[in-house]
Scaffold this motif. Sequence first.
Motif, mmCIF file in Angstrom:
data_model
loop_
_atom_site.group_PDB
_atom_site.id
_atom_site.type_symbol
_atom_site.label_atom_id
_atom_site.label_comp_id
_atom_site.label_asym_id
_atom_site.label_seq_id
_atom_site.Cartn_x
_atom_site.Cartn_y
_atom_site.Cartn_z
ATOM 1 N N GLY B 56 -8.514 -4.247 2.848
ATOM 2 C CA GLY B 56 -7.412 -3.618 3.897
ATOM 3 C C GLY B 56 -6.414 -4.402 4.356
ATOM 4 O O GLY B 56 -6.314 -5.827 4.399
ATOM 5 N N GLY B 57 -5.186 -3.806 4.002
ATOM 6 C CA GLY B 57 -4.024 -4.645 4.499
ATOM 7 C C GLY B 57 -3.151 -3.799 5.525
ATOM 8 O O GLY B 57 -2.175 -4.316 6.016
ATOM 9 N N ARG B 58 -3.840 -2.783 6.282
ATOM 10 C CA ARG B 58 -3.193 -2.102 7.325
ATOM 11 C C ARG B 58 -3.435 -2.745 8.489
ATOM 12 O O ARG B 58 -4.752 -2.961 8.718
ATOM 13 N N ASN B 59 -2.550 -2.533 9.625
ATOM 14 C CA ASN B 59 -2.964 -3.153 10.790
ATOM 15 C C ASN B 59 -3.904 -2.031 11.606
ATOM 16 O O ASN B 59 -4.524 -2.440 12.636
ATOM 17 N N ASP B 60 -3.525 -0.735 11.408
ATOM 18 C CA ASP B 60 -4.159 0.439 12.290
ATOM 19 C C ASP B 60 -5.692 0.505 12.282
ATOM 20 O O ASP B 60 -6.370 1.035 13.194
ATOM 21 N N THR B 61 -6.437 -0.063 11.304
ATOM 22 C CA THR B 61 -7.859 0.056 11.114
ATOM 23 C C THR B 61 -8.645 -1.124 11.922
ATOM 24 O O THR B 61 -9.732 -0.991 12.054
ATOM 25 N N VAL B 62 -7.633 -2.236 12.100
ATOM 26 C CA VAL B 62 -8.195 -3.417 12.903
ATOM 27 C C VAL B 62 -8.837 -3.205 14.091
ATOM 28 O O VAL B 62 -9.982 -3.554 14.403
ATOM 29 N N ALA B 63 -8.367 -2.329 14.791
ATOM 30 C CA ALA B 63 -8.907 -1.920 16.311
ATOM 31 C C ALA B 63 -10.297 -1.087 16.054
ATOM 32 O O ALA B 63 -11.084 -1.366 17.002
ATOM 33 N N LEU B 202 4.416 -8.569 -6.967
ATOM 34 C CA LEU B 202 3.327 -8.532 -5.900
ATOM 35 C C LEU B 202 2.571 -7.054 -5.829
ATOM 36 O O LEU B 202 1.549 -7.006 -5.797
ATOM 37 N N LYS B 203 3.655 -5.970 -5.786
ATOM 38 C CA LYS B 203 3.175 -4.633 -5.574
ATOM 39 C C LYS B 203 2.323 -4.425 -6.960
ATOM 40 O O LYS B 203 1.356 -3.388 -6.741
ATOM 41 N N VAL B 204 2.432 -4.711 -8.051
ATOM 42 C CA VAL B 204 1.857 -4.892 -9.155
ATOM 43 C C VAL B 204 0.202 -5.346 -9.054
ATOM 44 O O VAL B 204 -0.747 -4.669 -9.233
ATOM 45 N N LEU B 205 0.389 -6.523 -8.648
ATOM 46 C CA LEU B 205 -0.814 -7.479 -8.573
ATOM 47 C C LEU B 205 -1.461 -6.828 -7.610
ATOM 48 O O LEU B 205 -2.969 -6.775 -7.618
ATOM 49 N N GLN B 206 -1.097 -6.020 -6.414
ATOM 50 C CA GLN B 206 -1.899 -5.410 -5.361
ATOM 51 C C GLN B 206 -2.633 -4.177 -5.848
ATOM 52 O O GLN B 206 -3.648 -3.674 -5.419
ATOM 53 N N LYS B 207 -2.045 -3.491 -6.964
ATOM 54 C CA LYS B 207 -2.532 -2.225 -7.477
ATOM 55 C C LYS B 207 -3.598 -2.583 -8.627
ATOM 56 O O LYS B 207 -4.189 -1.716 -9.142
ATOM 57 N N ILE B 245 4.210 -18.825 -3.451
ATOM 58 C CA ILE B 245 3.284 -18.884 -2.410
ATOM 59 C C ILE B 245 2.013 -19.360 -2.516
ATOM 60 O O ILE B 245 1.664 -19.043 -4.069
ATOM 61 N N THR B 246 1.259 -19.910 -1.711
ATOM 62 C CA THR B 246 -0.066 -20.038 -2.070
ATOM 63 C C THR B 246 -1.136 -19.736 -0.768
ATOM 64 O O THR B 246 -0.349 -19.902 0.355
ATOM 65 N N GLY B 247 -2.175 -19.638 -0.910
ATOM 66 C CA GLY B 247 -3.206 -19.217 0.265
ATOM 67 C C GLY B 247 -3.740 -17.992 0.337
ATOM 68 O O GLY B 247 -4.268 -17.640 -0.855
ATOM 69 N N CYS B 248 -3.803 -17.279 1.410
ATOM 70 C CA CYS B 248 -4.831 -16.086 1.508
ATOM 71 C C CYS B 248 -4.193 -14.818 0.666
ATOM 72 O O CYS B 248 -2.990 -14.981 0.440
ATOM 73 N N PRO B 249 -4.941 -14.082 0.411
ATOM 74 C CA PRO B 249 -4.442 -12.921 -0.390
ATOM 75 C C PRO B 249 -3.687 -11.876 0.490
ATOM 76 O O PRO B 249 -3.643 -11.994 1.736
ATOM 77 N N MET B 250 -2.669 -11.237 -0.193
ATOM 78 C CA MET B 250 -1.762 -10.087 0.378
ATOM 79 C C MET B 250 -2.451 -8.753 -0.079
ATOM 80 O O MET B 250 -2.143 -8.340 -1.128
ATOM 81 N N SER B 251 -3.204 -8.098 0.854
ATOM 82 C CA SER B 251 -3.581 -6.965 0.243
ATOM 83 C C SER B 251 -2.729 -5.734 0.287
ATOM 84 O O SER B 251 -1.773 -6.037 1.036
ATOM 85 N N GLY B 252 -3.143 -4.842 -0.300
ATOM 86 C CA GLY B 252 -2.302 -3.706 -0.603
ATOM 87 C C GLY B 252 -1.812 -3.309 0.809
ATOM 88 O O GLY B 252 -2.318 -3.166 1.836
ATOM 89 N N ALA B 270 6.023 -17.570 -8.121
ATOM 90 C CA ALA B 270 4.693 -17.490 -8.470
ATOM 91 C C ALA B 270 3.864 -17.294 -7.194
ATOM 92 O O ALA B 270 4.431 -17.899 -6.059
ATOM 93 N N GLU B 271 2.617 -17.035 -7.280
ATOM 94 C CA GLU B 271 1.910 -16.829 -6.291
ATOM 95 C C GLU B 271 0.514 -17.420 -6.701
ATOM 96 O O GLU B 271 0.035 -16.998 -7.807
ATOM 97 N N GLU B 272 0.035 -18.617 -6.007
ATOM 98 C CA GLU B 272 -1.297 -19.224 -6.345
ATOM 99 C C GLU B 272 -2.073 -18.500 -5.149
ATOM 100 O O GLU B 272 -1.923 -19.040 -4.186
ATOM 101 N N SER B 273 -2.742 -17.268 -5.292
ATOM 102 C CA SER B 273 -3.518 -16.514 -4.658
ATOM 103 C C SER B 273 -4.376 -15.663 -5.055
ATOM 104 O O SER B 273 -4.145 -15.352 -6.289
ATOM 105 N N CYS B 274 -5.293 -14.921 -4.418
ATOM 106 C CA CYS B 274 -6.088 -13.962 -5.114
ATOM 107 C C CYS B 274 -5.115 -12.677 -5.643
ATOM 108 O O CYS B 274 -5.518 -11.679 -6.384
ATOM 109 N N THR B 275 -4.046 -12.423 -4.982
ATOM 110 C CA THR B 275 -3.086 -11.478 -5.522
ATOM 111 C C THR B 275 -2.053 -12.246 -5.989
ATOM 112 O O THR B 275 -0.803 -12.249 -5.652
#
Lengths: 253, 384
Positions: B56-63, B202-207, B245-252, B270-275
Amino acid sequence: MITVGIDSGSATTKGVLVSNGKIVAHTILPTGFDFILAAKKAYIEVLDAAGFDKEDVDHVYSTGYGRKNLTFADKAISEITTHAAGVYDLYPDVKGIIDIGGQDSKVISISKGKVIDFSMNDKCAAGTGKFLEYTSRALEVPIEDLGNLALGSKNPASITSMCTVFAESEVISLRARGFNKEDIAAGLVESIARRVAVMSRQLGLQENVAFVGGVAKNTGIRAGLEKELKISLYIPPEPQITGALGAALYGSG
Amino acid sequence: MQYFKSLEHIKNSYNGRICQIADYKRSGKKLVGTFCLFVPDEIIFASGANRVILCGGRNDTVAIAEQYLPRNICPLVKSSFGSIINDGCSGVRSCSHFGMVDMIIAENTCDSKKKMYEILNDYVPTHVIDLPQRPDGSTAFNYFLQELDKFKNAMEMLTGNVVTDELLAKEIRSSNEIRELFHRIYEFRKEDPPPISGTDVLKVLQKQYFLSSEEIKKILYMLINEIEMVKQDERGKPGKPRIMITGCPMSGGNTKVPDMIESRGGVIVAEESCTGTRSFWDLVDESKEPMVALAERYIKIPCSCMSPNLRRIDNILELARDFKVDGVVYYTLQFCHGYNIEKHKVQQALRKAGIPMLFVETDYSSADVEQIGIRVDAFMEMLS
C-alpha cells in the motif's frame, strides 16, 4: 550594486541591505501569521534604515521558510546555502555552522562558503527555539533569561525527553521532585546542546564553528553548547541575520 | 519533460486490470497477492495463477490498520494491512484489487511484516516463505530452495495444476524479457539529459507487479519506441544534478519525494530500491535447472533484512559510477529499522567515494513536504 536579502523565517523575518558587498542596514521583526506582509515590512524597513528607495535596489533575494512566496523577490535560495554564504563573509576561515532557529535547527559543514554537507533536526521541535519557548513557559521564566538562569546551577537536572510536549511535563515532575529553577533551566540547556552536538558530530565539525540563529543570542545556551562540543564558537554580532546577509550577497553575484 | 503516450496507458490501466482479474476469476482461475520481490513470479505464473502486488502507498488506510497494529511501525505495512482488511465501514475505499485475492504469498523479511502476516492470516489465507537472513553459503541456499519448493506445492494445491520444469522455464524466459526491457530503459537514463524523467520511470516500476506480464511488456516496448523517437532538443536542460534514490520501496500512489526532487531542479537517473534496480537487475540463469536458478537469483536480492548486506553497498557504488550520479538521496520510511540503520554503512561508503548524500525519512502524509523541500532545495543548490 545594491541588493537586499529577506529571510522569511518561522518566528522572525530578517532583512539585510548590502551595498558593494558591505552591510548597510538590517532589520528583524516578528513574522506573525501573514509572513508575506512581514517580508514586505522588512523590505521597507531596511530601505528606510539605509536611506534608499526601491528603485535603487538591483536585486532582492529571498530565503527561509516563506522564500518561494515572496513575489517581489528575484530569486529564492534555501537558508542552508544563504547561511553558509553569510557566515563565510563574516568569518572567512569558518568550517561549520550551527543554526538554531524558531522551528528547526541545522548543522552545516562548509568549505570556502560552499555547503559540503548538512543535517537538520527531525520533524519535531526537539533542539529548536520552540523547545526553549515551551519549556521556559513551564518554568515561568522569560525565554531570554533561561540561559543566564542555567549558568547559576550547581546541580543540573537531567532532562531526557526529546519531545517538546513531554519535556514540558518532565519540567513539572522535576519541580515536584524539588529541583530549583536554576537546575531545571541548566537541564534544558544541556538537553538542547546534546541534541545539536549529536548532529555536529555526525558531520564531523571540530573547529572554526559559528553559532547563528535567534537562539545564539542566549549566552547560557552558547555556554552550554561550547561545553558540550568542547570548542569556542564564533558568534556574529547579530546572529539572526546571516541568512538574509547571504541572500543579499548572492544577489550581488 | 517529454510526454509519453505509453505512460498515459499506465495511468489508465487500473480499471482495465480489475476487469481482467474479474474475468479471470470467473473462469475459475486463482489470484494471489504478494508484497515482496523475494516471491518469484515465475512459480505463480507456472501454476496458472495470476498475481497483484498488495503493497500500500495510500495514507488513508493507515488509520484503519492502527485499530489493530501499533502506530510506530512503517506506513507501508500499515497501509497494506488497512487496505486488505478494510470493509468500507469507515468511509475509506481501498483499491478494489486488495479484496480480490484468493491467497497471499508472504515472506519473512522485516519484523513488522512478519508479525503483521500472522494477523492477516485470520482474514485471507497467507502462505509465508521463510528467508535465511544470512544469505551466503550453501546452508542458506538449500534452506531457501526448500522454502521455494514448499511455496510451489502451495501453489499447486491452490490451483490444482502441476508446476513442471517446462512451465517454469517458459515463465523464466518471460520474466527475464521484462528484466531486459527495464535494463534498456535504464540504459537511456545514462545520457545527459536523460530522455525520460525519474518519476515517469517510477510509475512504470510501480505497476510492474500489478499488471499482467503481457501488459507490462507491451507498455515497456511502447515506451522504448517512444524514447527512441525523442529528439535532443525535446529533452530538458543538460547539467541538472543527477540523483540516485536508494532505500525503501515507493509503493503505488507514493511519488512524494521523487516529485520534490524533480520539481526542484534535479533529475533522477537510478533507483536502488525494490521499486528500482532490485526488481530487475539480475536475470535468472536459463541454462540451469529452473528451481535452482530461481533460488540463486532471488536469494541475492540485497534487502536490508539480510545481514551483512554488503552486496547492496557494492551495487550503490557501481550504479553511482555507471549512471554518473552527482548525489544520492537516501529515502526511508519512518520506523523501517533495516534501511534506517543501514544508512550509516551506506553513508560511510559514499563519503569515501566522494559522493554527497541527503537523508530523507518520511511517511505517506503530506505534513512534512515543506521540511523535506528545504533539504532537497539545499541539496540541489549544493550539487549545482
